[in-house]
Design a protein around this motif. Structure first.
Motif, PDB file in Angstrom:
ATOM      1  N   PHE A  55      58.445  20.730  12.288  1.00 48.02           N
ATOM      2  CA  PHE A  55      58.644  21.993  11.578  1.00 48.02           C
ATOM      3  C   PHE A  55      59.012  23.114  12.553  1.00 48.02           C
ATOM      4  N   ILE A  56      58.363  23.129  13.720  1.00 48.59           N
ATOM      5  CA  ILE A  56      58.677  24.130  14.738  1.00 48.59           C
ATOM      6  C   ILE A  56      60.141  24.021  15.165  1.00 48.59           C
ATOM      7  N   ASN A  57      60.570  22.816  15.451  1.00 47.73           N
ATOM      8  CA  ASN A  57      61.948  22.606  15.890  1.00 47.73           C
ATOM      9  C   ASN A  57      62.945  22.908  14.777  1.00 47.73           C
ATOM     10  N   LEU A  58      62.555  22.603  13.544  1.00 47.99           N
ATOM     11  CA  LEU A  58      63.424  22.906  12.407  1.00 47.99           C
ATOM     12  C   LEU A  58      63.605  24.419  12.287  1.00 47.99           C
ATOM     13  N   GLY A  59      62.509  25.175  12.423  1.00 48.33           N
ATOM     14  CA  GLY A  59      62.601  26.632  12.372  1.00 48.33           C
ATOM     15  C   GLY A  59      63.474  27.180  13.482  1.00 48.33           C
ATOM     16  N   PHE A  60      63.323  26.627  14.682  1.00 48.51           N
ATOM     17  CA  PHE A  60      64.138  27.069  15.817  1.00 48.51           C
ATOM     18  C   PHE A  60      65.622  26.826  15.552  1.00 48.51           C
ATOM     19  N   ALA A  61      65.943  25.635  15.036  1.00 46.02           N
ATOM     20  CA  ALA A  61      67.348  25.299  14.770  1.00 46.02           C
ATOM     21  C   ALA A  61      67.942  26.216  13.705  1.00 46.02           C
ATOM     22  N   TYR A  62      67.179  26.464  12.638  1.00 46.27           N
ATOM     23  CA  TYR A  62      67.665  27.376  11.595  1.00 46.27           C
ATOM     24  C   TYR A  62      67.889  28.779  12.171  1.00 46.27           C
ATOM     25  N   GLY A  63      66.986  29.214  13.039  1.00 45.65           N
ATOM     26  CA  GLY A  63      67.149  30.526  13.655  1.00 45.65           C
ATOM     27  C   GLY A  63      68.419  30.615  14.472  1.00 45.65           C
ATOM     28  N   LYS A  64      68.705  29.571  15.262  1.00 46.48           N
ATOM     29  CA  LYS A  64      69.918  29.552  16.074  1.00 46.48           C
ATOM     30  C   LYS A  64      71.181  29.505  15.212  1.00 46.48           C
ATOM     31  N   LEU A  65      71.067  28.930  14.021  1.00 48.73           N
ATOM     32  CA  LEU A  65      72.212  28.866  13.106  1.00 48.73           C
ATOM     33  C   LEU A  65      72.392  30.156  12.310  1.00 48.73           C
ATOM     34  N   GLY A  66      71.515  31.137  12.545  1.00 48.81           N
ATOM     35  CA  GLY A  66      71.615  32.397  11.806  1.00 48.81           C
ATOM     36  C   GLY A  66      71.143  32.286  10.378  1.00 48.81           C
ATOM     37  N   GLN A  67      70.137  31.432  10.131  1.00 48.70           N
ATOM     38  CA  GLN A  67      69.586  31.245   8.784  1.00 48.70           C
ATOM     39  C   GLN A  67      68.086  31.547   8.810  1.00 48.70           C
ATOM     40  N   PRO A  68      67.723  32.840   8.973  1.00 42.44           N
ATOM     41  CA  PRO A  68      66.311  33.197   9.138  1.00 42.44           C
ATOM     42  C   PRO A  68      65.436  32.875   7.922  1.00 42.44           C
ATOM     43  N   LYS A  69      66.006  32.895   6.727  1.00 46.33           N
ATOM     44  CA  LYS A  69      65.210  32.597   5.536  1.00 46.33           C
ATOM     45  C   LYS A  69      64.658  31.173   5.595  1.00 46.33           C
ATOM     46  N   TYR A  70      65.514  30.229   5.985  1.00 47.05           N
ATOM     47  CA  TYR A  70      65.072  28.840   6.087  1.00 47.05           C
ATOM     48  C   TYR A  70      64.143  28.652   7.284  1.00 47.05           C
ATOM     49  N   ALA A  71      64.390  29.422   8.347  1.00 47.46           N
ATOM     50  CA  ALA A  71      63.515  29.342   9.514  1.00 47.46           C
ATOM     51  C   ALA A  71      62.092  29.759   9.148  1.00 47.46           C
ATOM     52  N   VAL A  72      61.972  30.828   8.361  1.00 42.40           N
ATOM     53  CA  VAL A  72      60.644  31.293   7.936  1.00 42.40           C
ATOM     54  C   VAL A  72      59.929  30.222   7.126  1.00 42.40           C
ATOM     55  N   CYS A  73      60.659  29.565   6.239  1.00 44.24           N
ATOM     56  CA  CYS A  73      60.048  28.493   5.431  1.00 44.24           C
ATOM     57  C   CYS A  73      59.500  27.383   6.328  1.00 44.24           C
ATOM     58  N   ALA A  74      60.260  27.032   7.353  1.00 40.46           N
ATOM     59  CA  ALA A  74      59.810  25.978   8.276  1.00 40.46           C
ATOM     60  C   ALA A  74      58.565  26.424   9.041  1.00 40.46           C
ATOM     61  N   TYR A  75      58.561  27.675   9.492  1.00 37.05           N
ATOM     62  CA  TYR A  75      57.404  28.180  10.241  1.00 37.05           C
ATOM     63  C   TYR A  75      56.174  28.290   9.342  1.00 37.05           C
ATOM     64  N   GLU A  76      56.364  28.623   8.083  1.00 37.26           N
ATOM     65  CA  GLU A  76      55.228  28.671   7.148  1.00 37.26           C
ATOM     66  C   GLU A  76      54.579  27.300   7.024  1.00 37.26           C
ATOM     67  N   GLN A  77      55.401  26.269   6.984  1.00 36.03           N
ATOM     68  CA  GLN A  77      54.859  24.916   6.903  1.00 36.03           C
ATOM     69  C   GLN A  77      54.136  24.538   8.202  1.00 36.03           C
ATOM     70  N   ALA A  78      54.695  24.971   9.323  1.00 35.96           N
ATOM     71  CA  ALA A  78      54.033  24.695  10.607  1.00 35.96           C
ATOM     72  C   ALA A  78      52.670  25.377  10.664  1.00 35.96           C
ATOM     73  N   LEU A  79      52.576  26.597  10.154  1.00 37.48           N
ATOM     74  CA  LEU A  79      51.308  27.331  10.172  1.00 37.48           C
ATOM     75  C   LEU A  79      50.306  26.769   9.164  1.00 37.48           C
ATOM     76  N   ARG A  80      50.815  26.135   8.136  1.00 45.34           N
ATOM     77  CA  ARG A  80      49.914  25.438   7.204  1.00 45.34           C
ATOM     78  C   ARG A  80      49.153  24.343   7.938  1.00 45.34           C
ATOM     79  N   ILE A  81      49.841  23.713   8.895  1.00 41.59           N
ATOM     80  CA  ILE A  81      49.244  22.616   9.652  1.00 41.59           C
ATOM     81  C   ILE A  81      48.387  23.149  10.801  1.00 41.59           C
ATOM     82  N   THR A  82      48.916  24.139  11.518  1.00 41.52           N
ATOM     83  CA  THR A  82      48.207  24.700  12.681  1.00 41.52           C
ATOM     84  C   THR A  82      48.202  26.224  12.554  1.00 41.52           C
TER      85      THR A  82
END
Length: 538
Positions: free
Chosen positions: A26-53
């Motif tokens: 999830f962390i890497n997915l958020g990073f990749a979305y951020g680099k692609l200029g898709q912050p909305k999807y990056a936030v979703c990935a980070y939310e899932q990462a924070l659900r876990i940790t």
């Protein structure tokens, strides 16, 4: 790079489908979305990462940065503050939190966080540049102290003298084309683009050979980038180069005059300039102050931005063009000028500037104007105003000054055409100070709306004044707060003057130096030849 990131997204998506508790994926997915200029999807990935940790400080910080890109400033601030509670040594989080405070208009909190970031990472040139940008915006440091701060950046991050390139052989440039290089991270849909495109188009290919070095990442390129690339005789995407690599590239192109269009702003390339890759180096347009570099020869300006008695102290020599220093290209999306929305003193004042330009002095001046005109209102538009908490905070500022919320109209950012159409609701624009309007002033004038400005003593405080002078509206330039307030009230009491301005301003502006790209290009070419001639005569 884009293809690799797309492939990475697919791989990480598959990984989290197979294992919904895979934190690192999830962390890497958020990073990749951020680099692609898709912050909305990056936030979703980070939310899932924070659900876990949930106690991952870095993930809270990364999500805060992406929320900032989405304009969700209140949520971004909460995420970044959580990150710093979990890890007070997280340097980048202080820098990102500074950006949130800046966009909310709290430059003092922004500076405090930047200074803390610099304590933790003193070698970070970008963070140090952000501090200089804030200091220039506030226009509070005595000029000598501001110069010392700029020189300190050069000392900390510029190339050592031993690594600077030797001066190349220079020859009489009066009969040959000068090789001119422009360096910017804003060759794209950015305010700089509206003031550079006509200059680039206006250059005489018999006098100059133009090179453009685009320092922004490739994924930020857009239609305007492609237009710049088509017009420039030589186009180079150099976003992946460090300062020395870019300097070597420029030296290899045998540039005569190298022009910085970014200064201490995002994607700037001052470290490349510090190697002195060209015999003549100048800063221009894209920044609100001087650079402080020992290797920067000139700061291109004009007599309004920098009168002969200017108090500004600079490492660079101030070079005044004999005309307005910029040229504005009106967007094709601009609708026709509307008639005046109000014919009495029930005027609607407006400001579409970034919230970062608002401060207690501005709020007080605007409130005095509104008190003097009980039937008037103030329309504010800025992207962060979609956030109810930020909107409420803004309304509270006026409430404390006796202005009820029903007299303040707030609107969030819109598409360009709808944004410009909103000027049909505005009678008079009130400029911000000390940092005055840039693109917003030109846009207001193009839409037929007069701008009242308070011109201070530094470049950042006189940008609107230069534009108003270029279109012959010096009557709306004030030099103190009392005059600023009086001019706004006086124009509100003069509906006939507002009507006449509205009817003629676009045609006047189109025929003025502010829209004459050919004339600006000719003046710049003359300046480059003069600079080169001075070099030969040394």
């Amino acid at each position: 790079m884009g293809w690799h990131l797309d492939t990475a997204v697919q791989a990480f998506q598959k990984a989290v489908q197979l294992d919904s508790e895979y934190f690192e994926a999830f962390i890497n997915l958020g990073f990749a979305y951020g680099k692609l200029g898709q912050p909305k999807y990056a936030v979703c990935a980070y939310e899932q990462a924070l659900r876990i940790t949930p106690d991952s400080a870095q993930t809270h910080a990364d999500m805060g940065f992406m929320l900032t890109k989405l304009g969700q400033l209140q949520d971004a601030q909460m995420s970044l503050e959580t990150a710093l509670r979990l890890n007070p040594e997280l340097a980048q989080a202080y820098s990102d939190l500074s950006l949130v405070h800046q966009r909310r208009g709290d430059l003092y909190a922004a500076e405090t966080n930047l200074r803390q970031a610099l304590v933790l990472m003193p070698s970070d040139a970008a963070v140090h540049s952000n501090l200089l940008f804030l200091q220039a915006s506030k226009a509070e440091l005595p000029p000598r102290n501001m110069l010392a701060e700029q020189r300190y950046w050069d000392k900390m991050h510029g190339a050592p003298k031993s690594e600077r390139f030797p001066l190349p052989a220079v020859y009489d440039g009066s009969e040959r084309r000068l090789r001119v290089g422009y360096v910017s991270g804003d060759f794209r849909n950015h305010p700089v683009g509206y003031f550079f495109e006509l200059l680039l188009q206006g250059h005489d290919p018999s006098r100059v050979e133009v090179f453009c070095y685009a320092t922004h990442p490739a994924h930020l390129s857009d239609d305007k980038t492609r237009r710049f690339a088509a017009v420039a005789e030589h186009w180079k995407s150099v976003g992946g180069m460090n300062g020395r690599e870019l300097a070597k590239c420029i030296r290899g192109d045998r540039i005569d005059v190298l022009v910085d269009l970014a200064g201490h702003s995002a994607f700037g390339a001052l470290q490349a300039f510090s190697y002195k890759p060209a015999p003549i180096q100048a800063t221009y347009l894209g920044y609100i102050g001087a650079t402080g570099l020992e290797t920067m020869d000139y700061w291109i300006s004009d007599p309004v931005l920098h009168p002969q008695d200017t108090l500004e102290e600079t490492q660079e020599e101030i070079y005044r063009l004999p005309r307005c220093w910029v040229c504005y290209q009106a967007p094709k999306e601009a609708p026709p000028v509307s008639s005046c929305p109000n014919s009495g003193t029930n005027v609607v004042f407006g400001s579409f500037s970034n919230l970062s330009k608002l401060n207690s002095k501005v709020f007080k001046a605007w409130s005095e104007i509104l008190h003097a005109l009980p039937a008037s209102k103030l329309l504010l538009m800025s992207r962060p105003l979609h956030d109810s908490k930020i909107r409420d905070s803004l309304l509270s500022e006026f409430s404390q000054l006796g202005i009820p919320s029903d007299r303040i109209i707030t609107q969030q950012g819109k598409s360009l055409s709808n944004y410009l159409a909103t000027y049909s609701e505005v009678d008079i624009v009130l400029d911000t100070f000390p940092r005055t309007g840039g693109t917003t002033t030109a846009e207001a004038l193009w839409m037929g709306v007069p701008v009242i400005t308070l011109a201070g003593q530094r470049y950042a405080e006189r940008i609107s004044a230069s534009k108003l002078t270029a279109v012959g509206l010096e009557e709306f330039i004030s030099t103190d707060k009392a005059a600023y307030i009086a001019k706004a009230i006086g124009l509100a009491h003069n509906p006939e003057r507002r009507k006449n301005i509205r009817a003629e301003l676009r045609d006047r502006m189109a025929a003025s130096p502010l829209c004459d790209g050919k004339a600006l290009a000719h003046a710049m070419e003359n300046a480059y030849r003069d600079m080169y001639a001075r070099l030969i005569c040394r």
